[in-house]
Scaffold this motif. Structure first.
Motif, mmCIF file in Angstrom:
data_model
loop_
_atom_site.group_PDB
_atom_site.id
_atom_site.type_symbol
_atom_site.label_atom_id
_atom_site.label_comp_id
_atom_site.label_asym_id
_atom_site.label_seq_id
_atom_site.Cartn_x
_atom_site.Cartn_y
_atom_site.Cartn_z
ATOM 1 N N GLN A 62 0.926 -1.374 -0.005
ATOM 2 C CA GLN A 62 -0.051 -0.196 -0.043
ATOM 3 C C GLN A 62 0.919 1.232 -0.076
ATOM 4 O O GLN A 62 0.534 2.351 -0.861
ATOM 5 C CB GLN A 62 -0.572 0.103 1.121
ATOM 6 C CG GLN A 62 -2.056 0.706 1.127
ATOM 7 C CD GLN A 62 -2.886 1.019 2.528
ATOM 8 O OE1 GLN A 62 -2.602 0.467 3.347
ATOM 9 N NE2 GLN A 62 -3.712 1.886 2.405
ATOM 10 N N ALA A 63 1.907 1.291 0.713
ATOM 11 C CA ALA A 63 2.756 2.445 1.006
ATOM 12 C C ALA A 63 3.473 2.616 -0.489
ATOM 13 O O ALA A 63 3.585 3.838 -1.095
ATOM 14 C CB ALA A 63 3.824 2.126 1.992
ATOM 15 N N LEU A 64 3.841 1.489 -1.191
ATOM 16 C CA LEU A 64 4.455 1.709 -2.489
ATOM 17 C C LEU A 64 3.457 2.369 -3.414
ATOM 18 O O LEU A 64 3.973 3.310 -4.273
ATOM 19 C CB LEU A 64 4.874 0.347 -2.969
ATOM 20 C CG LEU A 64 6.594 -0.064 -2.571
ATOM 21 C CD1 LEU A 64 6.806 -1.440 -3.339
ATOM 22 C CD2 LEU A 64 7.280 0.984 -3.103
ATOM 23 N N ARG A 65 2.252 1.761 -3.478
ATOM 24 C CA ARG A 65 1.184 2.276 -4.367
ATOM 25 C C ARG A 65 0.990 3.745 -4.184
ATOM 26 O O ARG A 65 0.997 4.451 -5.046
ATOM 27 C CB ARG A 65 -0.041 1.594 -3.911
ATOM 28 C CG ARG A 65 -1.328 2.162 -4.410
ATOM 29 C CD ARG A 65 -2.096 1.293 -5.167
ATOM 30 N NE ARG A 65 -2.976 2.099 -6.106
ATOM 31 C CZ ARG A 65 -4.176 2.242 -5.991
ATOM 32 N NH1 ARG A 65 -5.057 1.644 -5.014
ATOM 33 N NH2 ARG A 65 -4.827 3.202 -6.886
ATOM 34 N N LEU A 66 0.810 4.190 -2.822
ATOM 35 C CA LEU A 66 0.382 5.717 -2.604
ATOM 36 C C LEU A 66 1.631 6.513 -2.838
ATOM 37 O O LEU A 66 1.386 7.444 -3.663
ATOM 38 C CB LEU A 66 -0.018 5.671 -0.840
ATOM 39 C CG LEU A 66 -1.199 5.197 -0.333
ATOM 40 C CD1 LEU A 66 -1.389 5.366 1.016
ATOM 41 C CD2 LEU A 66 -2.437 5.503 -1.522
ATOM 42 N N SER A 67 2.981 6.271 -2.615
ATOM 43 C CA SER A 67 3.801 7.183 -2.807
ATOM 44 C C SER A 67 4.073 7.009 -4.535
ATOM 45 O O SER A 67 4.451 8.088 -5.036
ATOM 46 C CB SER A 67 5.210 6.594 -2.266
ATOM 47 O OG SER A 67 5.449 5.176 -2.538
ATOM 48 N N SER A 68 3.867 5.867 -5.227
ATOM 49 C CA SER A 68 4.108 6.109 -6.805
ATOM 50 C C SER A 68 2.837 6.943 -7.336
ATOM 51 O O SER A 68 3.104 7.653 -8.237
ATOM 52 C CB SER A 68 3.968 4.594 -7.154
ATOM 53 O OG SER A 68 2.808 3.838 -7.381
ATOM 54 N N GLU A 69 1.774 6.795 -6.755
ATOM 55 C CA GLU A 69 0.731 7.659 -7.138
ATOM 56 C C GLU A 69 1.045 8.979 -7.171
ATOM 57 O O GLU A 69 0.745 9.738 -7.975
ATOM 58 C CB GLU A 69 -0.464 7.647 -6.496
ATOM 59 C CG GLU A 69 -1.199 6.029 -6.693
ATOM 60 C CD GLU A 69 -2.128 5.942 -7.843
ATOM 61 O OE1 GLU A 69 -2.393 7.059 -8.578
ATOM 62 O OE2 GLU A 69 -3.062 4.943 -7.950
ATOM 63 N N PHE A 70 1.557 9.627 -5.895
ATOM 64 C CA PHE A 70 1.842 10.902 -5.580
ATOM 65 C C PHE A 70 2.947 11.316 -6.633
ATOM 66 O O PHE A 70 2.871 12.411 -7.206
ATOM 67 C CB PHE A 70 2.197 11.031 -4.074
ATOM 68 C CG PHE A 70 2.420 12.338 -3.626
ATOM 69 C CD1 PHE A 70 1.097 13.419 -3.532
ATOM 70 C CD2 PHE A 70 3.787 12.963 -3.135
ATOM 71 C CE1 PHE A 70 1.513 14.375 -3.059
ATOM 72 C CE2 PHE A 70 3.816 14.000 -2.776
ATOM 73 C CZ PHE A 70 2.945 15.030 -2.604
ATOM 74 N N VAL A 71 4.123 10.635 -6.543
ATOM 75 C CA VAL A 71 5.176 11.074 -7.205
ATOM 76 C C VAL A 71 4.770 11.086 -8.836
ATOM 77 O O VAL A 71 5.349 12.225 -9.550
ATOM 78 C CB VAL A 71 6.274 10.017 -7.159
ATOM 79 C CG1 VAL A 71 7.560 10.341 -7.950
ATOM 80 C CG2 VAL A 71 6.918 10.138 -5.449
ATOM 81 N N ALA A 72 4.253 10.076 -9.072
ATOM 82 C CA ALA A 72 3.650 10.124 -10.809
ATOM 83 C C ALA A 72 2.973 11.636 -11.010
ATOM 84 O O ALA A 72 3.409 12.211 -12.110
ATOM 85 C CB ALA A 72 3.077 9.061 -11.004
ATOM 86 N N ALA A 73 2.153 11.977 -10.136
ATOM 87 C CA ALA A 73 1.444 13.044 -10.552
ATOM 88 C C ALA A 73 2.216 14.514 -10.702
ATOM 89 O O ALA A 73 2.341 15.077 -11.552
ATOM 90 C CB ALA A 73 0.255 13.398 -9.616
ATOM 91 N N ILE A 74 3.168 14.304 -9.704
ATOM 92 C CA ILE A 74 4.391 15.484 -9.555
ATOM 93 C C ILE A 74 4.966 15.474 -10.891
ATOM 94 O O ILE A 74 5.410 16.422 -11.643
ATOM 95 C CB ILE A 74 4.967 15.370 -8.240
ATOM 96 C CG1 ILE A 74 4.221 15.898 -7.085
ATOM 97 C CG2 ILE A 74 6.013 16.360 -8.286
ATOM 98 C CD1 ILE A 74 4.511 15.890 -5.799
ATOM 99 N N LEU A 75 5.564 14.295 -11.353
ATOM 100 C CA LEU A 75 6.333 14.211 -12.226
ATOM 101 C C LEU A 75 5.662 14.842 -13.519
ATOM 102 O O LEU A 75 6.097 15.460 -14.293
ATOM 103 C CB LEU A 75 7.037 12.800 -12.465
ATOM 104 C CG LEU A 75 7.882 12.394 -11.524
ATOM 105 C CD1 LEU A 75 8.337 11.028 -12.002
ATOM 106 C CD2 LEU A 75 9.086 13.255 -11.501
ATOM 107 N N VAL A 76 4.375 14.300 -13.711
ATOM 108 C CA VAL A 76 3.690 14.773 -14.738
ATOM 109 C C VAL A 76 3.498 16.058 -14.974
ATOM 110 O O VAL A 76 3.705 16.767 -15.793
ATOM 111 C CB VAL A 76 2.398 13.877 -15.111
ATOM 112 C CG1 VAL A 76 1.587 14.508 -15.854
ATOM 113 C CG2 VAL A 76 2.520 12.539 -15.518
#
Lengths: 254, 74, 141
Positions: C59-73
């Motif tokens: 779950q932690a990996l999922r949440l952080s990847s969602e967050f970081v992906a949006a910032i990268l985009v």
């Protein structure tokens, strides 16, 4: 493939080497080890599914029930997430799930290449999903698909801001979808390799080292079990998120 | 070349601010967890406040990331 | 089980009544069995079908990847905007902030605090009203 070097380099296993060099104009279209293992994934999955369902026994054999359970699993997942209307995407979701699962599991065999640890592969898979969502959404709903980005009950002043945020959120989906699968497989295989490297470097230290090497060996065994779990879990997560995104294409206004 | 080096160094220094945000996030989630363990029934109701605190704290970290990105690519 | 048979054999008169109690006992047991089965299946589906039931690490990996992906985009869009229109640092600033907001939105979606795309409630609203969106908690993944 090709881990003859004596020093342990955890990244080396992901290197892409051409097997049959092909060059068209300025483009390098070589048949690489990645291509080979993608082909192997497709062949293994197809042959397994074909052979297990060839007899079509009313009382399924063990292997046939594996196939039937996989079918039921994906079908119920898709039906729960996208409704019965989503079942038209069943071949797509099933193919994606089986491809990712078999690629992950093949990567667990020693000396095999892990296709899903290449970000371009996972990115291509997730772009396929997102493009399907966008194309099908526009085909079915026309401009009504754009309602996806305009939530109801937002004050008019905030609409441009919210729409911009929603669009970026939508665009971040393929990125997070592909990066999650890629990062999980990459990290898992690097960890395995590093701990396996500890065994070798400890084992070369003599009797004490060999006794000490038991610890990383146990760790590697445990990690291998964990990696099989991750291989399945990531395929599952990929398929579940695909189903949820397809749901947006089917019901944009929800 | 000197200016180029200064730009990279500046970007690196700007990223130190992210560390501050990281400390803050650790405090927020730690305190939330402590509170949630004391009174688990109230934990779910405070999740919104947790996300709010996370957003505000992380926004400050994002400012320093922004400065770093601007120093690198701006 | 043995009790009703025994008493029914002794006296002819209360035969029907005893039989009835026998059936009643059987019904009782069936009902209890059903209750147990229901409880078990409910627990099974609650554990198995919910994506949040998996490990905390996942779950932690999922949440952080969602967050970081949006910032990268957001950062990528901002850079492309500046590159295309030459608008100085402002494209990057604006789009990075939007990407940050989208990242928070992604996290709240992933935890089921805000319902999925196209539903009424959005991030701006949530900041002023902390109890929003708790009704469809657990629905989303």
């Amino acid at each position: 493939m090709a881990t003859e070097s004596t020093t342990v380099d955890p990244i080396h296993q992901f290197a892409i080497q051409p097997i049959i060099p092909i060059r068209v104009g300025d483009y390098d279209l070589s048949f690489t080890n990645a291509s080979l293992f993608m082909l192997a994934t497709v062949v293994v999955a197809s042959v397994f599914l074909y052979l297990t369902t060839a007899s079509r026994g009313l009382l399924p054999s063990r292997m046939q029930s594996v196939t039937e359970m996989t079918y039921e699993f994906v079908a119920s997942m898709l039906r729960d997430a996208a409704g019965t209307g989503g079942m038209r995407f069943f071949p797509f979701v099933f193919s994606l799930f089986v491809f990712v699962l078999v690629a992950n599991l093949l990567g667990m065999i020693p000396f095999f290449f892990t296709v899903t640890a290449q970000i371009i592969v996972t990115f291509a898979l997730s772009m396929m999903v997102i493009l399907t969502v966008v194309v099908y959404g526009f085909m079915k709903h026309g401009a009504g698909f754009l309602k996806l980005f305009v939530p109801e009950g937002v004050p008019m002043i905030l609409v441009p801001l919210v729409v911009a945020i929603e669009i970026i959120s939508f665009l971040s989906r393929p990125v997070s979808l592909s990066v999650r699968l890629f990062a999980n497989m990459l990290a898992g295989h690097i960890t395995l390799k590093v701990f396996a490297g500890f065994i070798i470097s400890l084992g070369s230290l003599g009797a004490v080292g060999i006794a000490g090497a038991v610890l990383p060996l146990l760790m590697v065994v445990a990690l291998t079990g964990l990696e099989f779990l991750v291989a399945f879990l990531q395929a599952y997560v990929f398929a579940v998120l695909t189903c949820m995104y397809l749901n947006d294409a089917l019901h944009p206004s929800h | 070349m000197e200016a180029e080096a200064a730009r990279y160094i500046g970007a690196g220094i700007a990223c130190l601010g992210m560390g501050g945000a990281g400390i803050g996030l650790g405090t927020i989630f730690g305190q939330y967890l402590a509170g949630a363990l004391r009174n688990p029934s109230a934990a779910d109701g405070q999740f919104g406040r947790l996300i709010f605190g996370f957003a505000v704290t992380e926004a400050l970290g994002i400012f320093s990331l922004l400065i770093a990105l601007l120093a690198l690519f701006g | 089980m043995s009790d009703p048979q025994e008493t029914a054999g002794k006296a002819g008169l209360p035969d029907r009544q005893k039989l009835k109690t026998g059936e009643g006992a059987l019904d009782d047991r069936l009902a209890r069995l059903n209750e147990k089965l229901d409880a078990k299946t409910v627990r099974d589906t609650a554990d198995g079908d919910n994506i949040r039931g998996k490990s905390g690490m996942g779950q932690a990996l999922r949440l952080s990847s969602e967050f970081v992906a949006a910032i990268l985009v957001g950062a990528g869009l901002g850079w492309a905007f500046d590159y295309a229109f030459g608008t100085g640092p402002f494209g990057m600033i604006g789009f990075l902030m939007l990407g940050f907001a989208a990242g928070i939105l992604n996290i709240m979606r992933a935890t089921g605090r805000v319902s999925d795309f196209g539903a009424p409630v959005q991030g701006e609203h949530v900041k002023s009203d902390f109890t929003v969106g708790s009704d469809d908690e657990g629905k989303s993944a």
